[in-house]
Design an enzyme around this catalytic site. Structure first.
Site, PDB file in Angstrom:
ATOM      1  N   MET A 236      35.978  38.341  33.662  1.00 43.40           N
ATOM      2  CA  MET A 236      37.245  37.904  34.063  1.00 43.40           C
ATOM      3  C   MET A 236      37.184  37.087  35.244  1.00 43.40           C
ATOM      4  O   MET A 236      36.546  37.092  36.468  1.00 43.40           O
ATOM      5  CB  MET A 236      38.132  39.312  34.379  1.00 43.40           C
ATOM      6  N   ASP A 237      38.291  36.075  35.245  1.00 40.00           N
ATOM      7  CA  ASP A 237      38.447  35.016  36.275  1.00 40.00           C
ATOM      8  C   ASP A 237      39.366  36.322  37.592  1.00 40.00           C
ATOM      9  O   ASP A 237      40.106  36.931  37.027  1.00 40.00           O
ATOM     10  CB  ASP A 237      39.326  34.024  36.007  1.00 40.00           C
ATOM     11  N   LYS A 238      38.750  36.054  38.545  1.00 40.46           N
ATOM     12  CA  LYS A 238      39.474  37.040  39.628  1.00 40.46           C
ATOM     13  C   LYS A 238      40.622  36.676  40.268  1.00 40.46           C
ATOM     14  O   LYS A 238      41.618  37.380  39.923  1.00 40.46           O
ATOM     15  CB  LYS A 238      38.351  37.363  40.776  1.00 40.46           C
ATOM     16  N   THR A 239      40.598  35.311  40.542  1.00 45.65           N
ATOM     17  CA  THR A 239      41.986  35.100  41.484  1.00 45.65           C
ATOM     18  C   THR A 239      43.006  34.571  40.347  1.00 45.65           C
ATOM     19  O   THR A 239      43.186  33.982  39.712  1.00 45.65           O
ATOM     20  CB  THR A 239      41.518  33.802  42.355  1.00 45.65           C
ATOM     21  N   THR A 241      44.258  36.687  38.298  1.00 48.84           N
ATOM     22  CA  THR A 241      43.927  37.408  37.085  1.00 48.84           C
ATOM     23  C   THR A 241      44.030  38.755  37.536  1.00 48.84           C
ATOM     24  O   THR A 241      44.743  39.492  37.167  1.00 48.84           O
ATOM     25  CB  THR A 241      42.833  37.054  36.274  1.00 48.84           C
TER      26      THR A 241
END
Length: 384
Positions: A236-239, A241
């Site tokens: 997963m993309d962190k920022t 999300t």
């Protein structure tokens, strides 16, 4: 009429699919507007002039003023600044760049002027490659569509040949009625047409793409729509999300007998006039605690390092761990080094606050996890 209807629905299905992908393609094409159209180039004689980015050669020296967008990928040859790389990486924490650092087209320069040596032409920047890869992904058909096309390529000529045989063989060899066997040949042709397969695939794919778009999910094409069926792991993309997408003060670590309120008061005073995302996070933390902000005097920004000001005649500063060495003129003590290491190991950004040549505390700033993120990850595990 039946044959014409089949042809119409087949064409309509393909048009719908192309239309939905066109919407996604336009959204991605808008990415190219992120990068500026011209660059300020300095030649060997020291003359500066504006040049269209497409005409800037690799190895050219370009100048980017404070607050300007970086027009091309390159390497910093002079200057220090903090660059907001969110347009490319999504990460909203500015990255400190100095001589030798790599920068990307479309990112936003902070408060320091930069001189950059270009390393890629406009057609091959990181941003241009992102747009190109998305375009290529959209042009790829889903595996089901590809199979249907291969099947139809063999099946259709076979059906055409059989229909022709049904029309010609009985009248010529068996004395049958031309009109009757012509009708039978048409019946075979219409019933055996692979229209159900050929039409249903694009329609189901366009329904999937459109349904996802309504939920705010942009899928790059049919080939990617079928991929989740085979997924075993998700990165997963962190920022923005899993996290809220903007920095916040996570922890205050006072040192030298100071309180959290003392530490925050000094940081707020020095950062009161700054527009830096970390400064806004510190100011927000003070506002939540109901603190009054009394800005420091003679505030000076040190691009990529920190901010210095005067509070009641004493010099106060807020800076990065790299700036700490300059202030202390040596290595920090073990306790301070351990605290900074702990902050970094937690994936947070450590901010050092000090007065004169002493450190009064640390502020840990990070992108906080969304409250619902844990539940969402748990639901994904339940889905297998």
């Amino acid at each position: 009429f039946e044959a014409a209807t089949v042809a119409f629905f087949f064409a309509l299905a393909l048009a719908l699919e192309a239309w939905s992908l066109g919407r996604a393609r336009r959204a991605v094409a808008a990415l190219m507007d992120i990068a500026p159209e011209s660059a300020r180039v300095r030649d060997a004689a020291g003359t500066e002039r504006a040049v269209a980015v497409g005409e800037v050669a690799v190895g050219a020296h370009i100048l980017v003023p404070p607050g300007g967008k970086i027009p091309l990928d390159g390497r910093v040859s002079a200057g220090t600044s903090a660059v907001n790389q969110a347009p490319i990486t999504g990460e909203n924490m500015p990255v400190t760049v100095a001589q030798g650092a790599t920068v990307y087209a479309g990112t936003i320069n902070g408060m320091g002027a930069l001189e950059i040596v270009t390393t890629r032409p406009a057609s091959d920047t990181t941003l241009a490659r992102i747009v190109r890869m998305v375009g290529e992904a959209q042009s790829k058909r889903a595996p089901t569509e590809q199979w249907v096309e291969r099947f139809a390529r063999i099946y259709t000529p076979v059906v055409m040949t059989l229909s022709l045989a049904v029309f010609l063989v009985p009248p010529l060899l068996l004395g049958g009625s031309w009109a009757a066997w012509f009708y039978q040949a048409l019946v075979l042709l219409v019933i055996a047409c692979p229209c159900a397969l050929v039409i249903s695939t694009p329609v189901s794919i366009v329904a999937g793409l459109t349904g996802a778009a309504r939920q705010g999910v942009l899928i790059k094409g049919g080939v990617h729509l079928e991929t989740p069926a085979r997924i075993v792991a998700i990165a997963m993309d962190k920022t923005g999300t899993l996290t809220l997408g903007h920095p916040q003060v996570v922890e205050l670590i006072p040192l030298g007998g100071r309180s959290e309120a003392d530490l925050l008061a000094v940081a707020v005073a020095v950062e009161a006039r700054s527009e830096h995302p970390i400064a806004r996070a510190i100011l927000h933390a003070a506002a939540e605690r109901g603190m009054e902000i009394a800005p420091a005097k003679a505030v000076t920004a040190l691009p990529g390092r920190g901010v210095v000001g005067a509070i009641d005649g004493r010099e106060a500063w807020v800076g990065s761990p790299g700036y700490l060495g300059e202030r202390l003129e040596g290595t920090p003590d073990e306790e301070l080094a351990a605290q900074l290491h702990k902050i970094a190991a937690s994936g947070l950004t450590g901010i050092v606050v000090g007065e004169e040549r002493s450190v009064i505390g640390l502020i840990a700033v990070g992108d906080t996890v969304r409250p619902e993120a844990t539940q969402i990850v748990a639901q994904l595990h339940q889905l297998g």
